[in-house]
Write a protein that holds these residues in place. Structure first.
Motif, PDB file in Angstrom:
ATOM      1  N   PRO A   1      -3.659   4.947   4.690  1.00  0.00           N
ATOM      2  CA  PRO A   1      -4.921   5.354   5.327  1.00  0.00           C
ATOM      3  C   PRO A   1      -5.753   4.146   5.719  1.00  0.00           C
ATOM      4  O   PRO A   1      -5.736   3.111   5.065  1.00  0.00           O
ATOM      5  CB  PRO A   1      -5.610   6.163   4.220  1.00  0.00           C
ATOM      6  CG  PRO A   1      -5.074   5.596   2.954  1.00  0.00           C
ATOM      7  CD  PRO A   1      -3.653   5.180   3.232  1.00  0.00           C
TER       8      PRO A   1
ATOM      9  N   THR B   1     -10.537   0.067   3.100  1.00  0.00           N
ATOM     10  CA  THR B   1      -9.116   0.216   3.440  1.00  0.00           C
ATOM     11  C   THR B   1      -8.304  -0.786   2.639  1.00  0.00           C
ATOM     12  O   THR B   1      -8.644  -1.977   2.578  1.00  0.00           O
ATOM     13  CB  THR B   1      -8.891  -0.034   4.942  1.00  0.00           C
ATOM     14  OG1 THR B   1      -9.620   0.944   5.673  1.00  0.00           O
ATOM     15  CG2 THR B   1      -7.416   0.036   5.295  1.00  0.00           C
TER      16      THR B   1
ATOM     17  N   GLY C   1      -4.350   8.072   9.241  1.00  0.00           N
ATOM     18  CA  GLY C   1      -3.214   7.946   8.330  1.00  0.00           C
ATOM     19  C   GLY C   1      -1.985   8.583   8.933  1.00  0.00           C
ATOM     20  O   GLY C   1      -2.053   9.236   9.979  1.00  0.00           O
TER      21      GLY C   1
ATOM     22  N   THR D   1      -0.037   2.707  -0.150  1.00  0.00           N
ATOM     23  CA  THR D   1       0.295   4.112   0.078  1.00  0.00           C
ATOM     24  C   THR D   1      -0.339   5.041  -0.942  1.00  0.00           C
ATOM     25  O   THR D   1      -0.234   6.252  -0.808  1.00  0.00           O
ATOM     26  CB  THR D   1       1.817   4.304   0.020  1.00  0.00           C
ATOM     27  OG1 THR D   1       2.265   3.923  -1.271  1.00  0.00           O
ATOM     28  CG2 THR D   1       2.513   3.472   1.064  1.00  0.00           C
TER      29      THR D   1
ATOM     30  N   ARG E   1       0.854   9.945  13.263  1.00  0.00           N
ATOM     31  CA  ARG E   1      -0.425   9.329  12.953  1.00  0.00           C
ATOM     32  C   ARG E   1      -1.528  10.299  13.344  1.00  0.00           C
ATOM     33  O   ARG E   1      -1.509  10.906  14.411  1.00  0.00           O
ATOM     34  CB  ARG E   1      -0.600   8.006  13.707  1.00  0.00           C
ATOM     35  CG  ARG E   1       0.347   6.920  13.224  1.00  0.00           C
ATOM     36  CD  ARG E   1       0.149   5.631  13.992  1.00  0.00           C
ATOM     37  NE  ARG E   1      -1.127   5.017  13.691  1.00  0.00           N
ATOM     38  CZ  ARG E   1      -2.102   4.853  14.579  1.00  0.00           C
ATOM     39  NH1 ARG E   1      -1.935   5.245  15.813  1.00  0.00           N
ATOM     40  NH2 ARG E   1      -3.245   4.288  14.236  1.00  0.00           N
TER      41      ARG E   1
END
Lengths: 426, 175
Positions: A329, A299, A344, A303, A350
């Protein structure tokens, strides 16, 4: 000597000849009748209000019971997770496996809300606060962990935290199949700093950090706790890998180590073994290693897609899954060797999505609450059949109910008094 | 029966029976002004039920009158103070002292006791009818009457109380 009857009659004769009766007696009587009807209607409405609100109040005040989990039920993944009410009941006894645990303010009858954790049943979608005696709170910090199979919740317990840095006395594990909590105290002079947990099957691993001052702590060892029993086993962690637990791996968990090393921990030997890759990240954020140990998903709070690292290639080759991935995400886990579960934002919502890292094909698994509240998902259950979600109840604030009942009782009492007066006046 | 006909019947009843009602009310209140108010209030409260009682309104009106006199006293006792001043009325009649004494004796009774005395010994109602008029038990009527007479005899030693009627007073002509 005259009788009382005669004397009363004589006295009554003192009444002077009456004047003409008021001309509006009939119309005043009609007005009185209308007022009386209106008041009767009001009294009936008040009585109905009392009955309705009182019944609702009794239902709201009645300790809600949590239905036992259907042990034979198959685990499912609801297609939506809800922001739980702070007035949900607390689960008593076994809940069965949990597909998710959601932090929420737990509102008691009096006072302000306290941090709490709401478990979402993997079999019947019941939402209920988990009974975690002594949990040090701080839901957004690493003070608790849901096991990948959803059966256990490990957490740090201790005295109530009085400052921003929670102080724990030990580790406890809730077994959702029995509802039992096993607590394991750890010796320390100034208490323990809660640290992140890693799961290897039914065993939870963690590093012991002893407080040395108000804002400092030092490693005092590492432990592996068998959640099915009483065993708390010390493990050797020479590189302090358990201090940087980063994500999930099949049958184990991911940690970070020296020189950008990534380690998969499945046994104590892995704490001294070589890294599976070296890969630099600037922030510690959820990561996951694919079931075949060939692809690492990381992660990054940006964006522009989701980084994945192919470990099988010569060296480590980073690529980026852009197609189909929503904004910001965050890696949750792998569904299979090709499919990654990601949270995401898409179209203002969400979502928990399944992303094919090869094709970029995306499939929505579940919609999530609007804000990231620190929810943890049972990663082994993400591949369960997706079913239509059932919304949890929204219990009414019992104080409002009690107030309404009190008001209604007052109204009814006033109506009763008025009624008695009216009857007495007839 | 239409509303206009109801109104006409009611007004005929008022014209015919209001003086008698005022006399009863005067015994219940010891005040002409209060008696007038009491009768008006009772008549106004009778209107909603007129269609039901039009054939025989007297018992119902008397019931409202008696209960209203008691409830009014309850409401007023918290905001009014009693006085030792003699009640109004000073008509130059031969038995004035006797009337005044009775009036003061009645005023000394509790409102329900006074109502029992008036209904039993002036209106000639039976104990059962008195109980129904006041919405109380027959036993309460007996005890209230006994206590009231005892108090009246303290003030009026020469009071002669003949046993009132025990059967229905319907046969007696209305006062």
């Amino acid at each position: 000597m005259s009788t009382l009857r005669d004397r009363l009659a004589h006295l009554a004769e003192d009444t002077p000849p009456p004047a003409a009766p008021p001309a509006d007696l009939w119309s005043r009587g009609r007005s009185y009748a209308r007022r009386r009807t209106a008041a009767t209607v009001g009294a009936v409405v008040a009585a109905v209000l009392v009955a309705t609100v009182g019944t609702a109040g009794l239902l709201a005040l009645r300790p809600a019971t949590v239905e036992p989990a259907r042990t034979e039920g198959q685990a499912v993944l609801p297609d939506r997770f809800f922001e739980p009410s702070g007035r949900l009941p607390t689960a008593s006894g076994a809940t069965g496996p949990l597909v998710a645990v959601v932090p929420a303010q737990h509102w008691a009858w009096r006072g302000s809300g306290e941090p709490g954790l709401v478990g979402v049943s993997a079999t019947d979608q019941t939402y209920a606060f988990l009974d975690l005696p002594g949990w040090v709170g701080a839901p957004t910090e690493a003070t608790w962990s849901l096991s990948p199979d959803g059966r256990y919740v490990a957490y740090w317990y201790g005295e109530e935290a009085t400052d921003e840095s929670p102080v724990a006395d030990g580790v406890a594990v809730l077994d959702t199949s029995s509802g039992q909590v096993r607590r394991h105290a750890l010796e320390s002079r100034r208490g323990l700093l809660p640290t992140t947990f890693g799961w290897v099957g039914d065993t939870v691993w963690f590093q012991q950090m002893d407080h040395t001052g108000a804002n400092s702590a030092t490693s005092a060892g590492a432990w592996a706790l068998d959640a099915t029993g009483e065993a708390l086993r010390p493990v050797s962690d020479p590189r302090l890998l358990l201090g940087d637990i980063r994500g999930t791996a099949s049958g184990g968990f991911l940690t970070g180590g020296p020189r950008n090393g990534w380690f998969v921990i499945r046994s104590e030997a892995d704490l001294a073994g070589p890294p599976v890759t070296r890969f630099r990240t600037n922030t510690i954020a959820p990561s996951a290693l694919s079931p075949d140990d060939r692809t690492l998903a990381v992660t990054r709070y940006r964006t522009d897609g989701l980084p994945v690292v192919r470990l099988a290639a010569a060296g480590s080759e980073e690529s980026r899954v852009v197609e189909g991935v929503g904004r910001f995400p965050s890696v949750v886990g792998w569904l299979d060797e090709q499919t990654l579960a990601v949270v995401g934002a898409r179209e203002g919502q969400r979502r928990l999505e399944a992303v094919d890292v090869a094709s970029g094909e995306v499939r929505t698994l579940a919609r999530l609450p609007g804000t990231d509240n620190g929810m943890q998902l049972a990663t082994d259950l993400l591949g369960s059949p997706v079913v239509r979600a059932e919304a949890p109840p929204e219990p009414t604030d019992p104080r409002l109910v009690a107030g309404a009942v009190g008001l209604a009782v007052l109204l009814l009492a006033a109506a009763g008094l008025w009624w008695r007066r009216r009857r007495g006046a007839r | 029966m239409g509303r206009a006909e109801d109104q006409r019947g009611f007004e005929e009843f008022v014209l015919a029976r209001r003086p008698a009602l005022l006399r009863t009310a005067y015994l219940l209140t010891s005040s002409h002004a209060d008696a007038e108010d009491l009768v008006q209030a009772a008549l106004v409260k009778t209107v909603p039920h007129w269609r039901r009682i039009a054939d025989r309104p007297e018992p119902y009106v008397r019931q409202v009158l008696a209960r209203e006199s008691v409830s009014r006293w309850r409401r007023r006792r918290w905001r009014e103070t009693t006085t030792d001043a003699p009640p109004e009325r000073a008509a130059a009649v031969p038995d004035h002292d006797e009337r005044l004494a009775l009036q003061q004796a009645l005023a000394a009774l509790a409102p329900r006791q006074r109502a029992v005395v008036v209904l039993r010994y002036y209106e000639d109602l039976t104990e059962a009818q008195t109980a129904e008029a006041l919405g109380i038990a027959v036993g309460t009527v007996k005890s209230q009457a006994r206590d009231a007479l005892a108090r009246l005899r303290q003030v009026l030693p020469d009071l002669d109380v003949e046993e009132p009627v025990t059967a229905s007073a319907a046969a007696r002509p209305p006062r």
